[in-house]
Design a protein around this motif. Structure first.
Motif, PDB file in Angstrom:
ATOM      1  N   ASP A  51      -9.129 -28.387  -4.768  1.00 45.55           N
ATOM      2  CA  ASP A  51      -9.878 -27.622  -6.117  1.00 45.55           C
ATOM      3  C   ASP A  51     -10.489 -28.369  -7.231  1.00 45.55           C
ATOM      4  N   GLN A  52     -10.008 -29.744  -7.386  1.00 47.75           N
ATOM      5  CA  GLN A  52     -10.343 -30.171  -8.558  1.00 47.75           C
ATOM      6  C   GLN A  52     -11.629 -31.356  -8.040  1.00 47.75           C
ATOM      7  N   GLY A  53     -11.996 -31.011  -6.953  1.00 45.74           N
ATOM      8  CA  GLY A  53     -13.178 -32.067  -6.332  1.00 45.74           C
ATOM      9  C   GLY A  53     -13.041 -33.206  -5.768  1.00 45.74           C
ATOM     10  N   TYR A  54     -11.575 -33.653  -5.673  1.00 45.71           N
ATOM     11  CA  TYR A  54     -11.228 -34.637  -4.935  1.00 45.71           C
ATOM     12  C   TYR A  54     -11.462 -34.660  -3.433  1.00 45.71           C
ATOM     13  N   ALA A  55     -11.819 -35.717  -2.543  1.00 43.31           N
ATOM     14  CA  ALA A  55     -12.428 -35.651  -1.317  1.00 43.31           C
ATOM     15  C   ALA A  55     -11.098 -35.188  -0.291  1.00 43.31           C
ATOM     16  N   TYR A  56     -11.476 -34.127   0.448  1.00 42.35           N
ATOM     17  CA  TYR A  56     -10.467 -33.630   1.391  1.00 42.35           C
ATOM     18  C   TYR A  56     -10.282 -34.750   2.464  1.00 42.35           C
ATOM     19  N   GLN A  57     -11.443 -35.444   2.611  1.00 38.83           N
ATOM     20  CA  GLN A  57     -11.380 -36.159   3.939  1.00 38.83           C
ATOM     21  C   GLN A  57     -10.187 -37.324   3.831  1.00 38.83           C
ATOM     22  N   ASN A  58      -9.847 -37.541   2.313  1.00 34.71           N
ATOM     23  CA  ASN A  58      -8.646 -38.362   2.557  1.00 34.71           C
ATOM     24  C   ASN A  58      -7.366 -37.996   2.956  1.00 34.71           C
ATOM     25  N   TYR A  59      -7.395 -36.577   2.702  1.00 33.24           N
ATOM     26  CA  TYR A  59      -6.080 -35.847   2.967  1.00 33.24           C
ATOM     27  C   TYR A  59      -5.693 -35.902   4.411  1.00 33.24           C
ATOM     28  N   ILE A  60      -6.769 -35.901   5.235  1.00 30.52           N
ATOM     29  CA  ILE A  60      -6.691 -35.539   6.763  1.00 30.52           C
ATOM     30  C   ILE A  60      -5.644 -36.453   7.312  1.00 30.52           C
ATOM     31  N   ALA A  62      -3.794 -38.777   5.889  1.00 25.78           N
ATOM     32  CA  ALA A  62      -2.322 -38.650   4.910  1.00 25.78           C
ATOM     33  C   ALA A  62      -1.563 -37.475   5.449  1.00 25.78           C
ATOM     34  N   LEU A  63      -1.945 -36.291   5.726  1.00 24.66           N
ATOM     35  CA  LEU A  63      -1.313 -35.177   6.219  1.00 24.66           C
ATOM     36  C   LEU A  63      -0.816 -35.492   7.576  1.00 24.66           C
ATOM     37  N   LYS A  64      -1.600 -35.860   8.515  1.00 27.87           N
ATOM     38  CA  LYS A  64      -1.250 -36.184  10.054  1.00 27.87           C
ATOM     39  C   LYS A  64      -0.407 -37.174   9.787  1.00 27.87           C
ATOM     40  N   TYR A  65      -0.216 -38.068   8.882  1.00 22.66           N
ATOM     41  CA  TYR A  65       0.792 -39.223   8.980  1.00 22.66           C
ATOM     42  C   TYR A  65       2.308 -38.585   8.745  1.00 22.66           C
ATOM     43  N   THR A  66       2.076 -37.709   7.546  1.00 23.40           N
ATOM     44  CA  THR A  66       3.686 -37.350   7.154  1.00 23.40           C
ATOM     45  C   THR A  66       3.977 -36.217   7.775  1.00 23.40           C
ATOM     46  N   GLY A  67       3.022 -35.564   8.447  1.00 25.40           N
ATOM     47  CA  GLY A  67       3.623 -34.293   9.202  1.00 25.40           C
ATOM     48  C   GLY A  67       3.923 -32.993   8.199  1.00 25.40           C
ATOM     49  N   ILE A  68       3.505 -33.149   7.189  1.00 24.53           N
ATOM     50  CA  ILE A  68       3.564 -31.869   6.258  1.00 24.53           C
ATOM     51  C   ILE A  68       2.429 -30.929   6.755  1.00 24.53           C
ATOM     52  N   ILE A  78     -13.151 -23.368  -1.126  1.00 19.26           N
ATOM     53  CA  ILE A  78     -12.535 -22.729  -0.024  1.00 19.26           C
ATOM     54  C   ILE A  78     -12.915 -23.310   1.466  1.00 19.26           C
ATOM     55  N   THR A  79     -14.156 -23.814   1.513  1.00 19.13           N
ATOM     56  CA  THR A  79     -14.933 -24.274   2.614  1.00 19.13           C
ATOM     57  C   THR A  79     -14.149 -25.574   3.171  1.00 19.13           C
ATOM     58  N   ASP A  80     -13.700 -26.321   2.105  1.00 19.20           N
ATOM     59  CA  ASP A  80     -13.158 -27.729   2.462  1.00 19.20           C
ATOM     60  C   ASP A  80     -11.629 -27.359   2.840  1.00 19.20           C
ATOM     61  N   LEU A  81     -11.214 -26.270   2.153  1.00 19.15           N
ATOM     62  CA  LEU A  81      -9.586 -26.044   2.559  1.00 19.15           C
ATOM     63  C   LEU A  81      -9.714 -25.443   4.001  1.00 19.15           C
ATOM     64  N   ILE A  82     -10.765 -24.670   4.344  1.00 17.11           N
ATOM     65  CA  ILE A  82     -10.773 -24.273   5.823  1.00 17.11           C
ATOM     66  C   ILE A  82     -11.042 -25.531   6.743  1.00 17.11           C
ATOM     67  N   THR A  83     -11.823 -26.378   6.250  1.00 19.15           N
ATOM     68  CA  THR A  83     -11.932 -27.620   7.163  1.00 19.15           C
ATOM     69  C   THR A  83     -10.844 -28.532   7.150  1.00 19.15           C
ATOM     70  N   LEU A  84     -10.090 -28.557   6.125  1.00 18.35           N
ATOM     71  CA  LEU A  84      -8.780 -29.232   5.984  1.00 18.35           C
ATOM     72  C   LEU A  84      -7.721 -28.784   7.073  1.00 18.35           C
ATOM     73  N   ARG A  87      -8.712 -29.468  10.717  1.00 15.60           N
ATOM     74  CA  ARG A  87      -8.374 -30.758  11.247  1.00 15.60           C
ATOM     75  C   ARG A  87      -7.214 -31.236  11.255  1.00 15.60           C
ATOM     76  N   THR A  88      -6.207 -30.294  10.484  1.00 18.09           N
ATOM     77  CA  THR A  88      -4.947 -31.045  10.297  1.00 18.09           C
ATOM     78  C   THR A  88      -3.759 -29.666  10.782  1.00 18.09           C
ATOM     79  N   GLY A  89      -4.337 -28.605  10.673  1.00 20.94           N
ATOM     80  CA  GLY A  89      -3.373 -27.487  10.745  1.00 20.94           C
ATOM     81  C   GLY A  89      -2.585 -26.882   9.627  1.00 20.94           C
ATOM     82  N   VAL A  90      -2.992 -27.367   8.459  1.00 25.09           N
ATOM     83  CA  VAL A  90      -2.204 -26.989   7.328  1.00 25.09           C
ATOM     84  C   VAL A  90      -2.421 -25.774   6.910  1.00 25.09           C
ATOM     85  N   LEU A  91      -1.455 -25.079   6.217  1.00 25.29           N
ATOM     86  CA  LEU A  91      -1.608 -23.699   5.790  1.00 25.29           C
ATOM     87  C   LEU A  91      -1.820 -23.791   4.107  1.00 25.29           C
ATOM     88  N   ALA A  92      -2.496 -22.958   3.550  1.00 20.83           N
ATOM     89  CA  ALA A  92      -2.564 -23.344   1.872  1.00 20.83           C
ATOM     90  C   ALA A  92      -2.038 -22.110   1.105  1.00 20.83           C
TER      91      ALA A  92
END
Length: 438
Positions: A51-60, A62-68, A78-84, A87-92
């Motif tokens: 939401d604050q403009g940080y690159a969601y690509q960095n999260y992919i 990281a989320l896969k590694y932690t399993g969160i 919202i478009t970036d949240l849906i892409t995230l 790519r990872t299966g996370v829910l928001a």
């Protein structure tokens, strides 16, 4: 007493029990019904800053590694949240304290993409006042606009044929309400004496920000366990100060006895690897313990603040460094989720007969089961100095295989045994997992 034992790297294998102990144990221990590992893993969340403009690509990665599996974020991208999610299966879990209709609209978009977990009320209005219907609320002024926003959020979700299937989390830091608008309730009951009317519905889940470090910033025995307790009051902003008697002005809410049954989530908690004691190692141990503590104490979701250092402010509460290399907290959580990983499908769990005689106050346990029938018994210590030797007995029965994991060592067994009736673990300040094939 034990007829035979063998000490291996701090683990004692109990290969047989004498007849009298066997009979006594079978007669006094009831089987414990497990929790599906998928349910526990589905409770893990972390704060992100798409939401604050940080690159969601960095999260992919990281989320896969932690399993969160869950993130908490705003709705500006919202478009970036849906892409995230794709790519990872996370829910928001989503929040937006300035635009109620925009929040509901974003929820519909996320729900259509299968990416929505929940809605959340205004974030810490004591620190971040809101404007709703032209009125400023929160801070040291009236909280009526905050209450109106939360009420209307709940009504808007409940009145939508799609969104009504998703939960609403309460305002965080509602214990700072200046006037008694009833934020200490999910639904205001008769006789509450609040500014808002009886029957006002706010949320499905209470939502404290019970940071494990709290205001004391001490590394003490059971630091995460105490913060997770719905009944205790201390340095943390827990259920007691938010929903029993508000911490600012002492408005009464639920009784202490009722607190344990109030549905609840934590959308921020954490430990700073620099300003809190112990550096990265203690941060990792506290946070991996914390996920277990929170779930064992009845919290449906727990969101750690935050995924990466330095996003949206200073501090070192992230699971990853600013260059996105994992801190030990990310590594320990990765090990825990990898050990418990379960491809499914969901199961109706079975039961295992086990006991931990004379379990110390700083040792906790929780039984889980994978879809393949294997049991995962998490046993974690929260003693900051010294160690405890605890014995896990399997009700007098011989189990076919036991694997022992240490989340600070890795995601492969540190010891494996066959045909044993129990094991003894040396526990300090972090989690181990006893994997049992019955």
């Amino acid at each position: 007493m034990f007829a035979k034992s063998m000490l291996i790297s701090g683990l004692t294998v109990l290969s047989s029990l004498c007849g009298s102990a066997n009979a006594a144990e079978i007669g006094t221990i009831s089987p414990t019904t497990a929790i599906p590992t998928l349910t526990f893993l589905g409770s893990l969340g972390v704060v992100t800053k798409v939401d604050q403009g940080y690159a969601y690509q960095n999260y992919i990665p990281a989320l896969k590694y932690t399993g969160i599996q869950n993130i908490r974020d705003g709705v500006s991208n919202i478009t970036d949240l849906i892409t995230l999610h794709r790519r990872t299966g996370v829910l928001a879990d989503i929040l937006n304290s300035s635009d109620l209709q925009g929040l509901l609209s974003a929820g519909r978009s996320l729900a259509a993409a299968g990416a929505l977990l929940s809605f959340e009320g205004p974030n810490e209005p004591n620190n971040f006042p809101i404007t709703y219907n032209g009125q400023v609320g929160g801070g040291s002024g009236t909280w009526v606009p905050v209450a109106a926003f939360q009420r209307d959020l709940y009504a808007g979700v409940q009145g939508d044929r799609v969104l009504k299937n998703y939960p609403v989390f309460h305002v965080s830091e509602g214990g700072a309400e200046v006037d008694n608008v009833g934020m200490q309730w999910l639904t205001i009951p008769t006789g509450a004496g609040t500014v808002m009317p009886v029957g006002t519905q706010y949320a499905d889940y209470a939502n404290p920000h019970n940071y494990a470090s709290g205001n004391c910033h001490d590394y003490i025995d059971n630091v995460a366990w105490q913060a997770a307790s719905p009944r205790l009051n201390g340095c943390w902003d827990g259920m007691y100060g938010e929903y029993h008697r508000t911490w600012l002005n002492g408005f009464p809410g639920y009784s202490v006895a009722q607190l344990a049954s109030v549905p609840r989530v934590t959308t921020e908690t954490g430990w700073d690897s620099v300003s809190d004691p112990g550096g990265e190692d203690v941060q990792g141990k506290v946070l991996s313990n914390l996920y277990l503590d929170q779930f064992a104490e009845g919290w449906s979701y727990t969101f750690i603040y935050e995924l990466g250092d330095g996003e949206g402010g200073g501090g070192h509460q992230g699971l990853f460094h600013t260059d996105w290399t994992p801190k030990l907290s990310a590594t320990y959580i990765h090990n825990l989720t990898t050990i418990l990983a379960d491809p499914g499908p969901p199961i109706t769990p079975g039961a295992l007969t086990y006991s931990i005689p004379n379990e110390p106050d700083t040792v906790h346990d929780m039984l889980m089961q994978k879809s393949n029938g294997v049991f995962e018994l998490a046993v974690w210590g929260e003693q900051v100095q010294g160690a405890n030797n605890v014995t896990v007995r399997f009700g007098g029965a011989t189990v076919s295989a036991v694997n022992i994991y240490d989340v600070t060592v890795g995601s492969t067994p540190v010891q494996s045994y066959a045909g044993v009736k129990g094991v003894t673990l040396t526990l300090t300040d972090h989690a181990m997992v006893v994997e049992v094939t019955p």
